[in-house]
Each structure stands twice: as C-alpha cells, then as structure tokens.
Design an enzyme around this catalytic site. Sequence first.
Site, PDB file in Angstrom:
ATOM      1  N   ASP A  67      31.737  -0.147  23.619  1.00 47.90           N
ATOM      2  CA  ASP A  67      33.300  -0.231  23.771  1.00 47.90           C
ATOM      3  C   ASP A  67      33.806  -1.440  23.870  1.00 47.90           C
ATOM      4  O   ASP A  67      34.947  -1.519  23.017  1.00 47.90           O
ATOM      5  CB  ASP A  67      33.722   0.435  25.025  1.00 47.90           C
ATOM      6  CG  ASP A  67      33.600   2.052  24.937  1.00 47.90           C
ATOM      7  OD1 ASP A  67      33.280   2.489  23.986  1.00 47.90           O
ATOM      8  OD2 ASP A  67      33.729   2.593  25.998  1.00 47.90           O
ATOM      9  N   ASP A 171      44.445  -8.460  45.073  1.00 49.34           N
ATOM     10  CA  ASP A 171      43.569  -9.405  44.065  1.00 49.34           C
ATOM     11  C   ASP A 171      44.329  -9.567  42.489  1.00 49.34           C
ATOM     12  O   ASP A 171      43.873 -10.194  41.793  1.00 49.34           O
ATOM     13  CB  ASP A 171      42.134  -8.814  43.819  1.00 49.34           C
ATOM     14  CG  ASP A 171      41.131  -9.479  45.131  1.00 49.34           C
ATOM     15  OD1 ASP A 171      41.829 -10.043  45.670  1.00 49.34           O
ATOM     16  OD2 ASP A 171      40.062  -9.015  44.698  1.00 49.34           O
ATOM     17  N   THR A 182      40.471   4.786  31.520  1.00 52.87           N
ATOM     18  CA  THR A 182      39.276   5.060  31.686  1.00 52.87           C
ATOM     19  C   THR A 182      38.451   3.690  31.973  1.00 52.87           C
ATOM     20  O   THR A 182      37.081   3.775  31.897  1.00 52.87           O
ATOM     21  CB  THR A 182      38.512   5.994  30.842  1.00 52.87           C
ATOM     22  OG1 THR A 182      38.880   5.477  29.367  1.00 52.87           O
ATOM     23  CG2 THR A 182      39.147   7.494  31.005  1.00 52.87           C
ATOM     24  N   LEU A 186      40.397   2.584  36.216  1.00 47.78           N
ATOM     25  CA  LEU A 186      39.737   3.661  36.730  1.00 47.78           C
ATOM     26  C   LEU A 186      38.919   3.261  37.950  1.00 47.78           C
ATOM     27  O   LEU A 186      38.929   3.577  39.096  1.00 47.78           O
ATOM     28  CB  LEU A 186      38.677   4.423  35.721  1.00 47.78           C
ATOM     29  CG  LEU A 186      38.211   5.599  36.195  1.00 47.78           C
ATOM     30  CD1 LEU A 186      38.697   6.699  36.836  1.00 47.78           C
ATOM     31  CD2 LEU A 186      37.105   6.288  35.172  1.00 47.78           C
ATOM     32  N   SER A 187      38.336   2.164  37.566  1.00 48.11           N
ATOM     33  CA  SER A 187      37.404   1.417  38.877  1.00 48.11           C
ATOM     34  C   SER A 187      38.217   0.881  39.935  1.00 48.11           C
ATOM     35  O   SER A 187      37.733   0.876  41.104  1.00 48.11           O
ATOM     36  CB  SER A 187      36.657   0.571  38.094  1.00 48.11           C
ATOM     37  OG  SER A 187      37.335  -0.664  37.821  1.00 48.11           O
TER      38      SER A 187
END
Length: 283
Positions: A67, A171, A182, A186-187
């Site tokens: 990606d 942060d 995504t 997402l994380s």
Amino acid sequence: MLKNVGVVVNKDRDEGYAHTRNLVDALYDKGFTPLVSPEIRPYTGPHAVASENIYEEADFIICVGGDGTFLSAARAAYEYRLPVLGINRGAVGFLAEVETGDIRMAVDKMARGEITVQSRMVLDASVLREGKTVFRDIAINDAVVSRVAFSRILRLRVNMDGRYVDSFPGDGIIVSTPTGSTAYSLSAGGPIVQPEMRLMVLTPICPHTLYSRSLIAAEDKVIHITMDDAGENQAMLTLDGRKGLELKPGDLVEIRAAAQDALFASVSQVNFYDVLRAKIHGY
C-alpha cells in the site's frame, strides 16, 4: 485507448524483479508498451521500454509493492490524472488489489477494457506562517499533526469554517479521507468509512482525556489546526506518512478537500467489505 502502461516497482518488495518481469511480459503479449525506469530496465526482460519520466509518457500506471508503494505512485500520478492499479506485494493490501498470482488475469481484463476507475477524495493541506503559505501539498490517505519525539503532550486547537470546535491534548490529530480511514486513523480508534464517500475524519492520537472521539466533517468544510502551547512543544505536519514540515509556534495548518480526485483503477469489482474482512480478520 490504453497503449503505454507505466510499471512502478518497489524493489524491496519484488526481489529479483520476478513479478515485475511477469507483468511486463503479460503487458507486451496483450499489445501494451510497458514503460519502466532506466535503473530497473536491465532486470525486466527484453520487452520493457526505459522512460525517464514514466508519468508523462504513460496512459495508465501499475505499481508492484504494498500500500505504501501504491500511495507513492498515486501521489506521483495525481497531477497527470492517471489511474493507478496495484499489484500487492505488501502485508496488508487495502489499496493494491491484485495478487501476484492474478497478474495475467488482470492484464487480460485490461486488454478487454474491463477496467473501472474510481474517484477518491484527496486532501489539500497547507501551512500558513505569518500570513504566508510556506508549504502546500496533497494527502490521499491522511494529514497528521503530531508531536516530535521527546516533546511533551500537544494541545491542538481545531476550528472549522472559522468556528471553534475543541482543543485536543495528546500526541496529535489525524485528518483522513475515506480511503485513509483504514490506515493510521483506524489504528487510532477512528471509524471505517466506505472509500467512495465524501467526508473528512478527525481522529485524536492518544488523547489525554476521557471524552475525545473522532469527528466527521463534510467535504466542503475548511479545517484549521493550531498549537495551543505558545511554543512550548514541537510538532510536525506529515502527509501520507511521507512528506511533511516541522511546525513553528503560530503556524496555522489548513486542510480542505482538494479540487480534483485521485484515480484508482480496479479490474476485479471487489466488495470493500470482503477486503475488510480478509485484511483485518484474515478470512
């Protein structure tokens, strides 16, 4: 009609260029002219044509890698309005949809004209310093304002269309496109958004509060982000995890929808949710 097909490869993802050679041969067999960079031309077989500027000469781009490779190719193809198709050699493959075992099938479909081109929303991000624009570029996945290593918690102030939204200690903040929902967003706990939608997702990174959640903004909104710390901390703007700028006290980060979209090519008519299950759950 497609004639010249640019082939962009991440050499670390295709050691020995075996998959790239397979792609070049398949393109040549179907009447396409495969264009490659001069440095990899000796490794890609007799049918590849060296090009000093693939993006200027090509009608279509195929990239071999993960990606990250796809994002780099799509950013480079953006100003030339070229569709990009990805051959997946990465670990995730949300963007690079074609597996290496399906290369010839994908080229066969290209030759038959069985290609769909999807428009994907892009962000236009700029930094204003003392009233002047000192940085401007696009983001296909996300624009991130984050603290520099070893600095303390940032307190970022967010305005939308000139109206105060909130201040976010933590942060940093991710502003993502639906395509980027995504990825980093997402994380960080952000929502998954269908990639064809037209909106922006604002997701705090490690917020030092109990109530910070992602915000959804319409594509016609203009987002301003500034530091509330009066120069006590260091921050950076990063676009798609690559290009960025270290921010100074008083800088204003402005993010809006770009005037034109990125073009993602598809030959498989994949269901987004099938990909989602396969990549996240493994089935």
